[in-house]
Design an enzyme around this catalytic site. Structure first.
Site, mmCIF file in Angstrom:
data_model
loop_
_atom_site.group_PDB
_atom_site.id
_atom_site.type_symbol
_atom_site.label_atom_id
_atom_site.label_comp_id
_atom_site.label_asym_id
_atom_site.label_seq_id
_atom_site.Cartn_x
_atom_site.Cartn_y
_atom_site.Cartn_z
ATOM 1 N N ASN A 82 10.873 40.388 -21.267
ATOM 2 C CA ASN A 82 11.408 40.289 -22.628
ATOM 3 C C ASN A 82 11.540 38.799 -22.928
ATOM 4 O O ASN A 82 12.489 38.162 -22.483
ATOM 5 C CB ASN A 82 12.770 40.995 -22.694
ATOM 6 C CG ASN A 82 13.444 40.833 -24.045
ATOM 7 O OD1 ASN A 82 12.823 40.364 -25.003
ATOM 8 N ND2 ASN A 82 14.714 41.213 -24.134
ATOM 9 N N LYS A 91 12.156 37.327 -25.622
ATOM 10 C CA LYS A 91 13.134 37.010 -26.681
ATOM 11 C C LYS A 91 12.530 35.985 -27.647
ATOM 12 O O LYS A 91 11.316 35.992 -27.850
ATOM 13 C CB LYS A 91 14.455 36.541 -26.057
ATOM 14 C CG LYS A 91 14.946 37.526 -24.978
ATOM 15 C CD LYS A 91 16.348 37.305 -24.535
ATOM 16 C CE LYS A 91 16.694 38.332 -23.454
ATOM 17 N NZ LYS A 91 18.073 38.281 -23.046
ATOM 18 N N HIS A 122 18.100 46.696 -27.908
ATOM 19 C CA HIS A 122 18.577 45.665 -26.982
ATOM 20 C C HIS A 122 19.994 45.249 -27.386
ATOM 21 O O HIS A 122 20.325 45.208 -28.566
ATOM 22 C CB HIS A 122 17.630 44.459 -27.010
ATOM 23 C CG HIS A 122 17.934 43.472 -25.931
ATOM 24 N ND1 HIS A 122 18.939 42.543 -26.064
ATOM 25 C CD2 HIS A 122 17.402 43.294 -24.706
ATOM 26 C CE1 HIS A 122 18.999 41.833 -24.938
ATOM 27 N NE2 HIS A 122 18.068 42.261 -24.103
ATOM 28 N N GLU A 131 21.365 42.471 -27.643
ATOM 29 C CA GLU A 131 21.448 41.361 -28.610
ATOM 30 C C GLU A 131 21.251 41.868 -30.037
ATOM 31 O O GLU A 131 21.851 41.362 -30.977
ATOM 32 C CB GLU A 131 20.412 40.275 -28.240
ATOM 33 C CG GLU A 131 20.879 39.497 -27.023
ATOM 34 C CD GLU A 131 19.774 38.942 -26.142
ATOM 35 O OE1 GLU A 131 18.617 38.829 -26.595
ATOM 36 O OE2 GLU A 131 20.075 38.626 -24.969
ATOM 37 N N GLU A 133 20.919 48.112 -19.200
ATOM 38 C CA GLU A 133 21.215 46.681 -19.128
ATOM 39 C C GLU A 133 22.693 46.450 -19.412
ATOM 40 O O GLU A 133 23.103 46.386 -20.582
ATOM 41 C CB GLU A 133 20.402 45.923 -20.183
ATOM 42 C CG GLU A 133 18.911 46.058 -20.030
ATOM 43 C CD GLU A 133 18.185 44.908 -20.710
ATOM 44 O OE1 GLU A 133 17.512 44.154 -20.018
ATOM 45 O OE2 GLU A 133 18.336 44.748 -21.926
ATOM 46 N N GLY A 158 21.619 37.473 -18.992
ATOM 47 C CA GLY A 158 21.580 36.024 -19.155
ATOM 48 C C GLY A 158 22.762 35.306 -18.532
ATOM 49 O O GLY A 158 22.990 34.129 -18.798
ATOM 50 N N SER A 217 19.824 39.715 -15.519
ATOM 51 C CA SER A 217 19.726 38.706 -14.454
ATOM 52 C C SER A 217 18.905 39.157 -13.251
ATOM 53 O O SER A 217 19.259 38.856 -12.117
ATOM 54 C CB SER A 217 21.125 38.243 -14.025
ATOM 55 O OG SER A 217 21.794 37.655 -15.125
ATOM 56 N N GLY A 261 14.479 39.133 -18.612
ATOM 57 C CA GLY A 261 14.575 38.125 -19.677
ATOM 58 C C GLY A 261 14.151 36.768 -19.155
ATOM 59 O O GLY A 261 12.970 36.454 -19.044
#
Ligand code: PGA
Length: 254
Positions: free
Chosen positions: A9, A11, A97, A99, A169, A175, A215, A236
């Site tokens: 991903n 991003k 997701h 985010e 997730e 992250g 992570s 990510g």
């Protein structure tokens, strides 16, 4: 049997040129490598889709968008529809997701609409779910994930459900460098598979790929992927470094 999948991903990272270089490095490795690889997916920015679909053509790498509109088409300035994504040659879409849920206020309802649009255009959704830190601390993580899955997926037909990939997730792990332990992740993956078995049936539950995200790095991927209900990862940060992503892909082989 369900598939092993390693999905990147990216991003909002890379410009077209650096994105192509990254895709090239991964596809050259995969094309020259002998042996079995998991299914590899690159989740790239909208602007890169068409180019990267061409960069990885003739490899087994699939290309995913990171989002799609919840509307079919029309006067929605700036939106990108599932049909448009499909027309680039991409075959998957990351949907829900954390985010998008937290920074762009996507609700379970909106996510459910996106899943249906994606499926109606014959693409495979990578549906993301996961609890935040507070929910984990209050032991509400199973409840949260159950709610997210029921709302977004449980009115799909068995056939459509069979085309979905799920990514668990935990938000507190994304992250942050704080990944869930293999045991914490396994426990949730097993819980999700049991939910699917109860709602649909055991065969379908056994065939759904459930990825872990948050992570995942070259040094922890192997232990996570060894768990019986973890079928791969949504990656990510480490998907932006070709060597790290390749190491994670290879975590299935060792
Ligand atoms: P991370 O991101 O690997 O950088 O934690 C995972 C994700 O957001 O999908």
């Amino acid at each position: 049997m369900r598939k092993h999948i390693v999905a990147g991903n990216w991003k909002m990272n890379t410009c077209l040129k650096s994105g192509q270089e990254l895709a090239n490095a991964i596809s050259s490795y995969v094309s020259s490598g002998a042996g079995e690889f998991p299914k590899i997916v690159l989740g790239v920015p909208f602007t890169h889709l068409y180019k990267i679909v061409n960069t990885v053509a003739f490899t087994k790498i699939s290309v995913a968008a990171q989002n799609c509109s919840d509307k079919e088409s029309g006067a929605f300035t700036g939106e990108v529809s599932a049909e448009m994504i499909k027309s680039t040659g991409a075959s998957m879409v990351i949907i829900g997701h954390s985010e998008r849920r937290t920074l762009f206020t996507e609700t379970d309802e909106i996510i459910a609409k996106k899943i249906k649009l994606c499926l109606s255009h014959l693409m495979c959704p990578i549906f993301c779910c996961g609890e935040n830190k507070e929910e984990r601390e209050k032991h509400l993580h199973f409840k949260t994930v159950e709610r997210q899955i029921i709302a977004a997926l449980f009115d799909l037909s068995e056939l459509d459900f069979g085309r979905v990939v799920i990514a668990y997730e935990p938000v507190w792990a994304i992250g942050t460098g704080l990944n869930a332990t293999p045991q914490q992740a396994q426990e949730m993956h097993e819980f999700i598979r049991n939910l699917i078995a109860k709602k649909y049936n055991k065969t379908l539950a056994g065939n759904i790929s459930i990825l872990y995200g948050g992570s995942v790095k070259p040094n922890n991927a192997k232990d996570l992927f060894k768990q019986p209900d973890i079928d791969g990862g949504l990656i990510g940060g480490a998907s932006l470094v070709a060597d790290d992503f390749i190491d994670i892909i290879n975590s299935f082989n060792h």
